[in-house]
Design a protein around this motif. Structure first.
Motif, PDB file in Angstrom:
ATOM      1  N   ASP A  57       0.825  -1.213   0.000  1.00 14.23           N
ATOM      2  CA  ASP A  57       0.000   0.000   0.000  1.00 14.23           C
ATOM      3  C   ASP A  57       0.857   1.260   0.000  1.00 14.23           C
ATOM      4  OD1 ASP A  57      -2.241  -1.604   0.136  1.00 14.23           O
ATOM      5  OD2 ASP A  57      -2.380  -1.501   2.330  1.00 14.23           O
ATOM      6  N   TYR A  58       0.395   2.262  -0.750  1.00 12.88           N
ATOM      7  CA  TYR A  58       1.016   3.586  -0.719  1.00 12.88           C
ATOM      8  C   TYR A  58       0.360   4.436   0.370  1.00 12.88           C
ATOM      9  CZ  TYR A  58       3.827   3.291  -4.989  1.00 12.88           C
ATOM     10  OH  TYR A  58       4.783   2.973  -5.916  1.00 12.88           O
ATOM     11  N   ARG A  59       1.080   5.450   0.803  1.00  6.93           N
ATOM     12  CA  ARG A  59       0.498   6.431   1.711  1.00  6.93           C
ATOM     13  C   ARG A  59      -0.459   7.343   0.940  1.00  6.93           C
ATOM     14  NH1 ARG A  59       6.121   8.695   3.837  1.00  6.93           N
ATOM     15  NH2 ARG A  59       6.656   7.976   1.736  1.00  6.93           N
ATOM     16  N   HIS A  60      -1.184   8.185   1.680  1.00  2.00           N
ATOM     17  CA  HIS A  60      -2.085   9.144   1.051  1.00  2.00           C
ATOM     18  C   HIS A  60      -1.286  10.061   0.121  1.00  2.00           C
ATOM     19  CE1 HIS A  60      -5.381  11.960   0.511  1.00  2.00           C
ATOM     20  NE2 HIS A  60      -4.575  12.947   0.865  1.00  2.00           N
ATOM     21  N   MET A  61      -1.820  10.270  -1.092  1.00  2.00           N
ATOM     22  CA  MET A  61      -1.128  11.054  -2.107  1.00  2.00           C
ATOM     23  C   MET A  61      -1.983  12.224  -2.569  1.00  2.00           C
ATOM     24  SD  MET A  61       0.414   9.704  -5.766  1.00  2.00           S
ATOM     25  CE  MET A  61       0.938   8.170  -4.984  1.00  2.00           C
ATOM     26  N   GLU A  62      -1.368  13.399  -2.687  1.00  2.00           N
ATOM     27  CA  GLU A  62      -2.044  14.580  -3.220  1.00  2.00           C
ATOM     28  C   GLU A  62      -1.305  15.046  -4.465  1.00  2.00           C
ATOM     29  OE1 GLU A  62      -2.315  17.599  -0.286  1.00  2.00           O
ATOM     30  OE2 GLU A  62      -3.334  16.335   1.198  1.00  2.00           O
ATOM     31  N   ILE A  63      -2.064  15.303  -5.544  1.00  2.00           N
ATOM     32  CA  ILE A  63      -1.473  15.735  -6.811  1.00  2.00           C
ATOM     33  C   ILE A  63      -2.175  16.997  -7.280  1.00  2.00           C
ATOM     34  CG2 ILE A  63      -0.962  15.095  -9.211  1.00  2.00           C
ATOM     35  CD1 ILE A  63      -1.134  12.173  -8.360  1.00  2.00           C
ATOM     36  N   GLU A  64      -1.387  17.989  -7.679  1.00  2.00           N
ATOM     37  CA  GLU A  64      -1.938  19.229  -8.233  1.00  2.00           C
ATOM     38  C   GLU A  64      -1.078  19.640  -9.415  1.00  2.00           C
ATOM     39  OE1 GLU A  64      -3.354  23.692  -6.763  1.00  2.00           O
ATOM     40  OE2 GLU A  64      -1.996  22.504  -5.534  1.00  2.00           O
ATOM     41  N   THR A  65      -1.703  19.988 -10.537  1.00  2.00           N
ATOM     42  CA  THR A  65      -0.972  20.393 -11.731  1.00  2.00           C
ATOM     43  C   THR A  65      -1.168  21.883 -11.995  1.00  2.00           C
ATOM     44  OG1 THR A  65      -2.839  19.798 -13.163  1.00  2.00           O
ATOM     45  CG2 THR A  65      -1.174  18.107 -12.775  1.00  2.00           C
ATOM     46  N   ASP A  66      -0.337  22.388 -12.921  1.00  3.93           N
ATOM     47  CA  ASP A  66      -0.415  23.794 -13.339  1.00  3.93           C
ATOM     48  C   ASP A  66      -0.281  24.726 -12.135  1.00  3.93           C
ATOM     49  OD1 ASP A  66      -0.582  25.789 -15.211  1.00  3.93           O
ATOM     50  OD2 ASP A  66      -2.762  25.851 -15.250  1.00  3.93           O
ATOM     51  N   VAL A  67       0.781  24.524 -11.368  1.00  5.36           N
ATOM     52  CA  VAL A  67       0.964  25.292 -10.131  1.00  5.36           C
ATOM     53  C   VAL A  67       2.028  26.378 -10.263  1.00  5.36           C
ATOM     54  CG1 VAL A  67       0.168  23.490  -8.561  1.00  5.36           C
ATOM     55  CG2 VAL A  67       2.540  23.501  -9.287  1.00  5.36           C
ATOM     56  N   VAL A  68       2.847  26.332 -11.317  1.00  2.72           N
ATOM     57  CA  VAL A  68       3.890  27.343 -11.530  1.00  2.72           C
ATOM     58  C   VAL A  68       3.597  28.057 -12.843  1.00  2.72           C
ATOM     59  CG1 VAL A  68       6.363  27.796 -11.689  1.00  2.72           C
ATOM     60  CG2 VAL A  68       5.545  25.884 -10.307  1.00  2.72           C
ATOM     61  N   SER A  69       3.396  29.366 -12.785  1.00  2.82           N
ATOM     62  CA  SER A  69       2.895  30.109 -13.940  1.00  2.82           C
ATOM     63  C   SER A  69       3.916  30.292 -15.056  1.00  2.82           C
ATOM     64  CB  SER A  69       2.387  31.484 -13.491  1.00  2.82           C
ATOM     65  OG  SER A  69       3.438  32.211 -12.865  1.00  2.82           O
ATOM     66  N   ASN A  70       5.206  30.366 -14.733  1.00  2.74           N
ATOM     67  CA  ASN A  70       6.205  30.649 -15.758  1.00  2.74           C
ATOM     68  C   ASN A  70       6.828  29.388 -16.357  1.00  2.74           C
ATOM     69  OD1 ASN A  70       7.570  29.948 -13.451  1.00  2.74           O
ATOM     70  ND2 ASN A  70       9.200  31.461 -13.694  1.00  2.74           N
ATOM     71  N   THR A  71       6.092  28.286 -16.348  1.00  4.86           N
ATOM     72  CA  THR A  71       6.540  27.048 -16.977  1.00  4.86           C
ATOM     73  C   THR A  71       5.513  26.607 -18.018  1.00  4.86           C
ATOM     74  OG1 THR A  71       5.425  25.659 -15.328  1.00  4.86           O
ATOM     75  CG2 THR A  71       7.706  26.290 -14.863  1.00  4.86           C
TER      76      THR A  71
END
Length: 291
Positions: free
Chosen positions: A31-45
């Protein structure tokens, strides 16, 4: 690599828990631990993602620039990796400790991702032998709580999914000189096909069993680990053994089968989550300090 010290009593407690498929935090061995994913978080990339796995916190940014193809593969683009181990993550990353780990991770990422089996690098070619897209992938380790490679690979796949590369128009003048024009329309862009991009699964041998997503305390009880890059179809594209201990052939076979099973099961929910988040558009809530 960040490490912690545990007492002999703690080691015995962790070993007995792993033996009974009940780890300290209540998880099973696969089992993996709890995972949080968020995209498009840095504007100059051109693409970015942030992944939190337990208390391990990774930020990845992708920047696309026009470069020259490598002579051996004139019809392909390529990826370049840079890993920055923030000293805020752990004091052990200060000075040479962070540099050495960053180089080790970069070399592993290059083997895993920078090949045509993981990503169709031919789609990054603009003009064979002359121009191609070079994807500069910057990885920042914000916090370290074990299992860096898995979290980094998931963050890179999410960032590549989020990457938008401007469409290129090539024109020639009367003298045959080629001119490259980039589209100004943010919606006139090329997206990368990340279905076959692998995720790294790290298995740590603890006692007579092996565990996925080991914490720093579990890592302190581990003598040897196996890193495997697994695609969505269950194919293994890269294998690396770490640690000072040895592994017998039977253990390697069992760990390989577990890695294939866990890695294959990791891709569908990850892609589904990324597609759901993208479908929300600008209405999706921003979380974390980058919100």
């Amino acid at each position: 690599m960040a490490t912690v010290e545990v007492s002999e009593a703690e080691k015995v407690y962790i070993l007995h828990g792993v033996r009974d498929d009940l780890r300290v935090d209540g998880r099973g061995c696969e089992d993996y631990r709890h995972m949080e994913i968020e995209t498009d978080v840095v504007s100059n990339t051109d693409g970015s993602a942030r992944v939190k796995l337990g208390h391990t916190d990774i930020l990845v940014g992708v920047k696309a620039e026009i470069g020259k193809p490598k002579p051996m593969v004139p019809d392909e683009g390529f990826l370049e990796f840079f890993v920055d181990c923030s000293a805020n993550a752990t004091p052990q990353f200060e000075g040479r400790g962070g540099e050495d780990l960053g180089t080790e991770i970069s070399n592993t990422l290059y083997k895993v991702f920078n090949n045509r089996h993981s990503l169709d690098l031919r789609t990054l070619c603009i003009s064979p032998k002359e121009h191609c897209w070079v994807l500069y992938v910057d990885v920042l380790l914000l916090q370290c709580d074990g299992n860096l490679f898995d979290a980094i690979s998931i963050a890179i796949k999410a960032a590549l999914f989020n990457t938008r590369i401007p469409k290129v128009h090539i024109s020639e003048d009367d003298e045959g000189t080629k001119e490259i024009e980039l589209s100004d329309d943010p919606y006139d862009c090329m997206r990368l096909k990340v279905d076959n991009v692998p995720c790294i699964v790290t298995l740590c041998k603890i006692g007579h069993r092996h565990v996925v997503d080991a914490t720093l305390q579990e890592k302190a009880c581990c003598m040897a680990s196996v890193l495997m890059a697994v695609t969505s179809s269950g194919n293994i594209t890269c294998v690396r053994k770490t640690g000072a201990g040895s592994l017998d052939p039977e253990s390697i076979f069992e760990m390989t089968e577990t890695g294939k099973r866990v890695g294959k099961a990791l891709h569908p929910p990850l892609l589904e989550l990324l597609q759901q988040e993208e479908s929300l558009g600008k209405t999706r809530p921003k979380v974390g300090f980058l919100g």
